[in-house]
Design a protein around this motif. Structure first.
Motif, PDB file in Angstrom:
ATOM      1  N   ALA B  25       0.835  -1.201   0.000  1.00 48.82           N
ATOM      2  CA  ALA B  25       0.000   0.000   0.000  1.00 48.82           C
ATOM      3  C   ALA B  25       0.868   1.247   0.000  1.00 48.82           C
ATOM      4  O   ALA B  25       1.933   1.270   0.606  1.00 48.82           O
ATOM      5  N   MET B  26       0.408   2.252  -0.741  1.00 49.91           N
ATOM      6  CA  MET B  26       1.139   3.528  -0.697  1.00 49.91           C
ATOM      7  C   MET B  26       0.120   4.635  -0.506  1.00 49.91           C
ATOM      8  O   MET B  26      -1.022   4.521  -0.942  1.00 49.91           O
ATOM      9  N   PRO B  27       0.519   5.705   0.171  1.00 57.29           N
ATOM     10  CA  PRO B  27      -0.436   6.799   0.359  1.00 57.29           C
ATOM     11  C   PRO B  27      -0.741   7.502  -0.965  1.00 57.29           C
ATOM     12  O   PRO B  27       0.116   7.534  -1.858  1.00 57.29           O
ATOM     13  N   HIS B  28      -1.928   8.050  -1.062  1.00 60.56           N
ATOM     14  CA  HIS B  28      -2.341   8.773  -2.265  1.00 60.56           C
ATOM     15  C   HIS B  28      -2.003  10.258  -2.103  1.00 60.56           C
ATOM     16  O   HIS B  28      -2.750  11.129  -2.519  1.00 60.56           O
ATOM     17  N   TYR B  29      -0.870  10.509  -1.470  1.00 56.97           N
ATOM     18  CA  TYR B  29      -0.385  11.886  -1.312  1.00 56.97           C
ATOM     19  C   TYR B  29       1.114  11.812  -1.041  1.00 56.97           C
ATOM     20  O   TYR B  29       1.658  10.732  -0.798  1.00 56.97           O
ATOM     21  N   ARG B 227     -11.002  19.894  -9.946  1.00 54.53           N
ATOM     22  CA  ARG B 227     -10.080  20.976 -10.278  1.00 54.53           C
ATOM     23  C   ARG B 227      -9.605  21.703  -9.020  1.00 54.53           C
ATOM     24  O   ARG B 227      -8.453  22.103  -8.927  1.00 54.53           O
ATOM     25  N   TRP B 228     -10.519  21.859  -8.063  1.00 50.26           N
ATOM     26  CA  TRP B 228     -10.131  22.568  -6.836  1.00 50.26           C
ATOM     27  C   TRP B 228      -8.949  21.854  -6.172  1.00 50.26           C
ATOM     28  O   TRP B 228      -7.977  22.491  -5.779  1.00 50.26           O
ATOM     29  N   TYR B 229      -9.021  20.554  -6.074  1.00 49.15           N
ATOM     30  CA  TYR B 229      -7.922  19.818  -5.432  1.00 49.15           C
ATOM     31  C   TYR B 229      -6.644  19.900  -6.261  1.00 49.15           C
ATOM     32  O   TYR B 229      -5.551  20.047  -5.721  1.00 49.15           O
ATOM     33  N   MET B 230      -6.783  19.789  -7.570  1.00 49.70           N
ATOM     34  CA  MET B 230      -5.582  19.867  -8.414  1.00 49.70           C
ATOM     35  C   MET B 230      -4.933  21.233  -8.274  1.00 49.70           C
ATOM     36  O   MET B 230      -3.706  21.343  -8.187  1.00 49.70           O
ATOM     37  N   SER B 239      -6.036  14.923  -5.614  1.00 50.72           N
ATOM     38  CA  SER B 239      -7.383  14.434  -5.911  1.00 50.72           C
ATOM     39  C   SER B 239      -8.247  14.585  -4.660  1.00 50.72           C
ATOM     40  O   SER B 239      -7.737  14.543  -3.548  1.00 50.72           O
ATOM     41  N   PRO B 240      -9.560  14.723  -4.830  1.00 51.11           N
ATOM     42  CA  PRO B 240     -10.412  14.954  -3.664  1.00 51.11           C
ATOM     43  C   PRO B 240     -10.609  13.730  -2.777  1.00 51.11           C
ATOM     44  O   PRO B 240     -11.051  13.884  -1.639  1.00 51.11           O
ATOM     45  N   VAL B 241     -10.314  12.559  -3.278  1.00 50.95           N
ATOM     46  CA  VAL B 241     -10.622  11.332  -2.539  1.00 50.95           C
ATOM     47  C   VAL B 241      -9.416  10.402  -2.498  1.00 50.95           C
ATOM     48  O   VAL B 241      -8.429  10.608  -3.205  1.00 50.95           O
ATOM     49  N   THR B 242      -9.529   9.376  -1.685  1.00 51.77           N
ATOM     50  CA  THR B 242      -8.515   8.318  -1.673  1.00 51.77           C
ATOM     51  C   THR B 242      -8.461   7.681  -3.059  1.00 51.77           C
ATOM     52  O   THR B 242      -9.482   7.316  -3.627  1.00 51.77           O
ATOM     53  N   MET B 243      -7.263   7.551  -3.592  1.00 52.59           N
ATOM     54  CA  MET B 243      -7.137   7.010  -4.937  1.00 52.59           C
ATOM     55  C   MET B 243      -6.808   5.515  -4.886  1.00 52.59           C
ATOM     56  O   MET B 243      -6.136   5.057  -3.961  1.00 52.59           O
TER      57      MET B 243
END
Lengths: 382, 382
Positions: B25-29, B227-230, B239-243
């Protein structure tokens, strides 16, 4: 150095679950799929404690919550969303995006959402059609005591929507017993698989609201679409879209292990990890952010002790001990740190690596800490 | 016997791509994720032939199409959706679900959508704000010749939405050159990974429409959220959510192989597989459902020859030769069969296994077929 993930998610997962992600491609229809998907649904229902319908949907948890709110409520409907943190605020943002009137009720951070103010609000605002609430507020580590709040909501005849994204499978949440109309979670928190799918249970009362809804609702996030496929194509192709078969195969593997081990056993492991983490940190003079009474066994939020900088402790843990933990979100940034206990992090070696890493950091910064001072406190726990 | 998937999807994928699903597992950030996600986006843009924004979203392809239509159009807006098969009808269903006025234009099955009737419709119906069209109609194997249709749409100032779910990466679709405002595809067709994520490109014109839109649009499927998150969290958490990090790691692996091999090389492999399949089937006296001129190189739809039952041929191939192909959908059930060429099915050994399996079946049912009769025809192709 392999990194140990001790963040609220993603979580380190057992190798057998990761291997289940790498199976050859399989069609999302036909006998073999019906069996795998059906078994996964049934196992998930046992974890949810429900006989309700339960759908596994490709996408993140917020998507499942949006499917629930958007399928059952009309734009203009009023929803009560009590908040004590970041993820409750996200629920509010989403509800507003759906055109709902959001009645907020703000509780202090680190304190739980309680039934009495909810009851007052529902008595005053008879227009409220639904209550949405976060079970485990991952931004602070508060586990909201849901049962009484849900009782109050039911007594007022409002639909209940529970965001159990980071709680379900890790703490008891008996959906039928507590009367949860919509319960949403994901595969990648306490169900301990890689991210990719959400799970949503839907009560008969919730279906009535969905049937009564009139405004356009799109297709993918309209739960009627999901039911149509289950009812009409259920024996061959039970979902409206291509399913992430590898992710669901991993979820099947993970649920099987969870149920074999027993839910109570798993819950106890989390509690033990959280209790040890808190005892160890306290022995190092770090105050807890969340009082023990409301603290989630799935994640621990702690405050800084004098002269310790949160960011630098977090970075040192990763760099020197290979332990990844999380910082505070928005206004809590720099004030708290968050340590996750789910996935492999529930194991004792993770907790020990974390506590020894904190000790090392303190020593590096000139704080006198006896070697194993934190572990000594852990050992004294019975 | 290991099953060879020769269906329109899912597809058999290379082992290295499957292995990429099983990473820890890797973080989505964070830095490592920003690099992986950014590289995946950039490689995908090369396949799309675009400099537009491109988002990778957890979920199926229809979800990305719904995000496009719902973010850019208001309920009540009119959309033109020409149809020559099942997936165009699904686009129409989705658009109606969003409260759009759907102007349909029906073409015969097995025939392509052409520009002239589209132009007539747009001239008559000046209220049309968007055109949505399926590139590869997987229900019949027709590859719709998009370029002229898109020119007509642009000339009338309507937004263009292309469902490239089963085509992108398998046939040329130069998004910028052809002027596609929204182009949606998935990782699990010609990009040859397991299912789980969709990809959506968004032109500057499309963004203008999204900005102008007023009605409530939810959160997850509102492209403004993305777009707001990007724009605001792009350097850390884009991204706004867990990827679904594992799925995107697999996509990264697959795109790297595709671009190293070269798009033209890959396109040629599909064409060769389709041409061989058609030649072999014709040598066995099976008529093609889709004329060569419009036939997709990604999937072949063929009709039955006298005294051959579609279902029983399909079942025999799976049972005796381990080759899985697909039947016809809805009114085409029992009339056509569909053989996919993407994934490992573009390899010669798959085509040979399929054709020999058909020969075996014919022989079993008493039809005189010389051994290798179909392969002889294939060998004569230059």
């Amino acid at each position: 150095m392999a990194v140990k993930l001790m963040i609220p998610g993603p979580v380190d997962i057992p190798e057998e679950v990761r291997d289940a992600m790498a199976v050859p491609a399989m069609p999302h229809y036909g006998d073999a799929w019906i069996r795998l998907y059906g078994e996964t649904q049934e196992m998930a229902k046992r974890v949810f404690g429900t006989h309700n319908d339960l759908y596994i949907m490709p996408g993140p948890g917020t998507m499942a919550l949006e499917a629930a709110l958007g399928s059952a409520l009309e734009p203009g409907d009023t929803i009560l969303i009590p908040s004590n943190g970041f993820f409750a605020e996200r629920l509010q943002t989403m509800a507003k995006g759906l055109g709902l009137q959001v009645l907020s009720l703000t509780f202090p951070l680190a304190e739980p959402i309680t039934a009495e103010p909810v009851e007052v609000a529902l008595r005053e605002h008879t227009e409220v059609k639904a209550l949405a609430i976060v079970h485990h507020e991952t931004s602070t580590g508060v586990l909201n005591p849901l049962q009484r709040v849900l009782e109050v909501a039911r007594a007022h005849g409002v639909l209940t929507v529970v965001d159990a994204i980071s709680s379900l499978g890790g703490v008891p949440l008996p959906v039928d017993e507590w009367g949860v109309d919509f319960c949403a979670t994901v595969a990648n928190k306490a169900l301990e698989t890689p991210p990719g799918v959400a799970l949503l249970s839907i009560s008969p009362e919730a279906w009535k609201a969905i049937e009564a809804r009139q405004a356009p609702r799109g297709w993918y996030l309209d739960l009627k679409t999901w039911r149509w496929y289950m009812e009409n194509w259920g024996s061959w192709h039970p979902s409206p879209v291509t399913m992430p078969t590898s992710n669901i195969n991993a979820l099947h593997t993970s649920l099987m292990a969870l149920l074999e081990e027993g839910l109570e056993t798993r819950y106890a492991q989390y509690r033990a990890a959280a209790v040890a983490t808190r005892a160890g940190l306290r022995a190092l003079e770090f105050p807890m952010f969340t009082p023990d009474e409301w603290a989630s066994p799935l994640m621990t939020a702690f405050c800084m002790r004098p002269a310790v900088d949160a960011d630098s402790l977090q970075q040192a843990l990763l760099r020197d001990s290979g332990v990844m933990i999380s910082g505070g979100l928005t206004e809590l940034h720099g004030k708290i740190l968050r340590v996750g206990h789910i996935g492999l992090a529930r194991r004792r070696d993770y907790v020990v690596a974390f506590l020894l890493g904190v000790e090392d950091y303190l020593r590096q910064t000139g704080v006198a800490v006896a070697p194993g001072q934190s572990l000594g406190a852990v050992a004294q726990l019975k």
